[in-house]
Write a protein that holds these residues in place. Structure first.
Motif, PDB file in Angstrom:
ATOM      1  N   GLY A  32      79.633  61.607 -37.517  1.00  0.00           N
ATOM      2  CA  GLY A  32      79.993  61.506 -38.916  1.00  0.00           C
ATOM      3  C   GLY A  32      81.127  60.519 -39.172  1.00  0.00           C
ATOM      4  O   GLY A  32      81.482  60.259 -40.312  1.00  0.00           O
ATOM      5  N   GLU A  34      83.094  57.243 -39.962  1.00  0.00           N
ATOM      6  CA  GLU A  34      82.728  56.043 -40.693  1.00  0.00           C
ATOM      7  C   GLU A  34      83.420  54.849 -40.076  1.00  0.00           C
ATOM      8  O   GLU A  34      84.459  54.970 -39.430  1.00  0.00           O
ATOM      9  N   ARG A  43      81.806  52.352 -44.999  1.00  0.00           N
ATOM     10  CA  ARG A  43      80.360  52.552 -44.995  1.00  0.00           C
ATOM     11  C   ARG A  43      79.991  53.364 -43.763  1.00  0.00           C
ATOM     12  O   ARG A  43      80.663  53.291 -42.728  1.00  0.00           O
ATOM     13  N   PRO A  44      78.931  54.139 -43.851  1.00  0.00           N
ATOM     14  CA  PRO A  44      78.549  54.985 -42.710  1.00  0.00           C
ATOM     15  C   PRO A  44      78.014  54.152 -41.562  1.00  0.00           C
ATOM     16  O   PRO A  44      77.351  53.136 -41.757  1.00  0.00           O
ATOM     17  N   ASP A  45      78.312  54.567 -40.360  1.00  0.00           N
ATOM     18  CA  ASP A  45      77.783  53.932 -39.158  1.00  0.00           C
ATOM     19  C   ASP A  45      76.372  54.464 -38.950  1.00  0.00           C
ATOM     20  O   ASP A  45      76.168  55.672 -38.822  1.00  0.00           O
ATOM     21  N   PRO A  46      75.346  53.590 -38.908  1.00  0.00           N
ATOM     22  CA  PRO A  46      73.958  54.070 -38.767  1.00  0.00           C
ATOM     23  C   PRO A  46      73.736  54.904 -37.510  1.00  0.00           C
ATOM     24  O   PRO A  46      72.928  55.829 -37.521  1.00  0.00           O
ATOM     25  N   TYR A  48      75.841  56.986 -36.103  1.00  0.00           N
ATOM     26  CA  TYR A  48      76.346  58.338 -36.317  1.00  0.00           C
ATOM     27  C   TYR A  48      75.498  59.105 -37.326  1.00  0.00           C
ATOM     28  O   TYR A  48      75.262  60.306 -37.174  1.00  0.00           O
ATOM     29  N   GLU A  49      75.044  58.407 -38.371  1.00  0.00           N
ATOM     30  CA  GLU A  49      74.169  59.072 -39.346  1.00  0.00           C
ATOM     31  C   GLU A  49      72.851  59.460 -38.685  1.00  0.00           C
ATOM     32  O   GLU A  49      72.288  60.532 -38.951  1.00  0.00           O
ATOM     33  N   LYS A  52      73.492  62.543 -36.545  1.00  0.00           N
ATOM     34  CA  LYS A  52      73.588  63.744 -37.375  1.00  0.00           C
ATOM     35  C   LYS A  52      72.206  64.252 -37.773  1.00  0.00           C
ATOM     36  O   LYS A  52      71.941  65.448 -37.764  1.00  0.00           O
ATOM     37  N   ALA A  53      71.320  63.311 -38.122  1.00  0.00           N
ATOM     38  CA  ALA A  53      69.963  63.697 -38.518  1.00  0.00           C
ATOM     39  C   ALA A  53      69.196  64.297 -37.342  1.00  0.00           C
ATOM     40  O   ALA A  53      68.474  65.292 -37.489  1.00  0.00           O
ATOM     41  N   TYR A  65      67.357  55.081 -40.616  1.00  0.00           N
ATOM     42  CA  TYR A  65      68.359  54.239 -39.958  1.00  0.00           C
ATOM     43  C   TYR A  65      67.768  53.417 -38.813  1.00  0.00           C
ATOM     44  O   TYR A  65      68.493  52.716 -38.114  1.00  0.00           O
ATOM     45  N   ASP A 122      73.382  46.807 -39.172  1.00  0.00           N
ATOM     46  CA  ASP A 122      73.339  48.136 -39.792  1.00  0.00           C
ATOM     47  C   ASP A 122      71.988  48.837 -39.629  1.00  0.00           C
ATOM     48  O   ASP A 122      71.653  49.740 -40.403  1.00  0.00           O
TER      49      ASP A 122
END
Length: 270
Positions: A32, A34, A43-46, A48-49, A52-53, A65, A122
Motif C-alpha cells: 500500500g 505510495e 500516485r500509487p505504485d502499481p 503494491y496495488e 494488495k489485489a 495493473y 506504471d
C-alpha cells in the motif's frame, strides 16, 4: 509418497524464508506504500496495488495493473493469503513479492509463493515465478474433512496417483451425499477422478458385458471397465462406500494407461 513431498516442500520453505530474512529491513516496504512522481504528486505504485489485489484474491482488480500480454500466475491452492510483502530488488523497476498462506493445520503460516514483478511506465510488464509453495492436496484434505464432519463417514483417498505430480485439484460434495475429487496433471493433459458415495447397489449390478473383475491387495473385489470410450474406470466397495476411479478424457490424454495403473492407485487407498 506424501511424506516425501511434504519434506521437499518444507526444505524449500526453509530456504526461501532464509533468503527473504537476509534482505535488509529497509528494503522491505508494507503493502500500500505510495511513491512520488517527478512533480511531487503522490500516485500509487502499481506493484503494491497489484500485491494488495492478489492478497484479497481479486484477480479482476489485479489485472488492471498488468499489461494485456502478461499472464498472472495461477495460485493452485484456495487457502487464504495471510501475509504479503514486497521486497526491493537491485534491478531497477523490479520487486520481489513474497506471500504466505494461512495454514489451518500448522496453526500459523507457510510460504505460498515468490514472484518477481517488473514494472515499466506504471504497468507490470513481467511476472516470473521464483517459487511455488502451493499444495493442491491441502484443498483435498479440507474438503474430505468437511465431508466426514457432515456425514460422519470415513472416506478412503489415494496416496499414489496415475501420474507423478498433482498440479491442480478441485472437488465438491453432491446433494446425494457423494464426494467428488478431481486431480489434474498438466503434462498428461487429463484428470484422475474419485467419486465416493454410500452403497446403494451391489457391485455386480454395475457389470457390463465387457467388464472384468479383479482383486485388490486386501482381497476386495473390484470391477474394471475394459471398453470405455471416454476413459479408464475401476469400481470397488468397502466399509459401506462405493468408489469409482476414472482417468480421462481418452480423447485428449497424451499417454495410455493399463488396468494395473488404476489397480495400483486403488490399492493405495485401502
Amino acid at each position: 509418497m506424501r511424506r516425501k513431498i511434504l519434506l521437499i516442500l518444507m526444505l524449500n520453505i526453509l530456504f526461501f524464508a532464509t533468503l527473504c530474512s537476509s534482505t535488509s529491513a529497509q528494503s522491505a516496504m508494507p503493502i500500500g506504500t505510495e511513491i512520488a512522481s517527478a512533480n511531487n504528486e503522490r500516485r500509487p505504485d502499481p506493484a503494491y496495488e497489484f500485491a494488495k489485489a492478489i492478497a484479497r484474491k481479486d484477480l479482476n482488480l489485479a489485472q488492471k495493473y498488468v499489461e494485456d500480454f502478461v499472464q498472472i500466475p495461477e495460485i493452485r491452492e484456495s487457502s487464504g493469503i495471510h501475509r504479503c510483502q514486497l521486497v526491493s530488488s537491485p534491478e531497477e523497476g523490479v520487486k520481489i513479492m513474497v506471500a504466505h498462506f494461512k495454514d489451518e493445520v500448522l496453526k500459523g503460516e507457510r510460504l505460498a509463493f515468490i514472484w518477481e514483478i517488473t514494472v515499466k511506465y506504471d504497468r507490470i510488464t513481467r511476472i516470473r515465478v521464483l517459487f511455488d509453495g502451493a499444495n493442491p492436496l491441502v484443498d483435498e484434505a479440507r474438503l474430505i474433512r468437511e465431508y466426514q464432519n457432515r456425514y460422519r463417514r470415513d472416506v478412503l483417498v489415494p496416496t499414489e496417483f496415475p501420474f507423478k505430480k498433482v498440479t491442480q485439484f478441485n472437488g465438491y460434495i453432491e446433494d446425494d451425499s457423494s464426494l467428488v475429487l478431481v486431480y489434474r496433471n498438466d503434462e498428461m493433459n487429463g484428470f484422475f477422478r474419485v467419486i465416493a458415495s454410500p452403497i446403494t447397489l451391489e457391485l455386480e449390478r454395475y457389470k457390463g458385458r465387457d467388464d472384468v473383475y479383479c482383486t485388490l491387495k486386501d482381497g476386495t473385489k473390484a470391477l474394471f471397465r475394459l471398453k470405455f470410450e471416454l476413459g479408464y474406470e475401476l469400481r470397488f466397495q468397502k466399509n459401506g462406500m462405493h468408489y469409482t476411479l476414472a482417468i480421462g478424457n481418452k480423447k485428449y490424454l497424451k499417454v495410455e494407461f493399463t488396468p494395473e495403473v488404476l489397480i495400483k492407485t486403488a490399492n493405495s487407498m485401502i
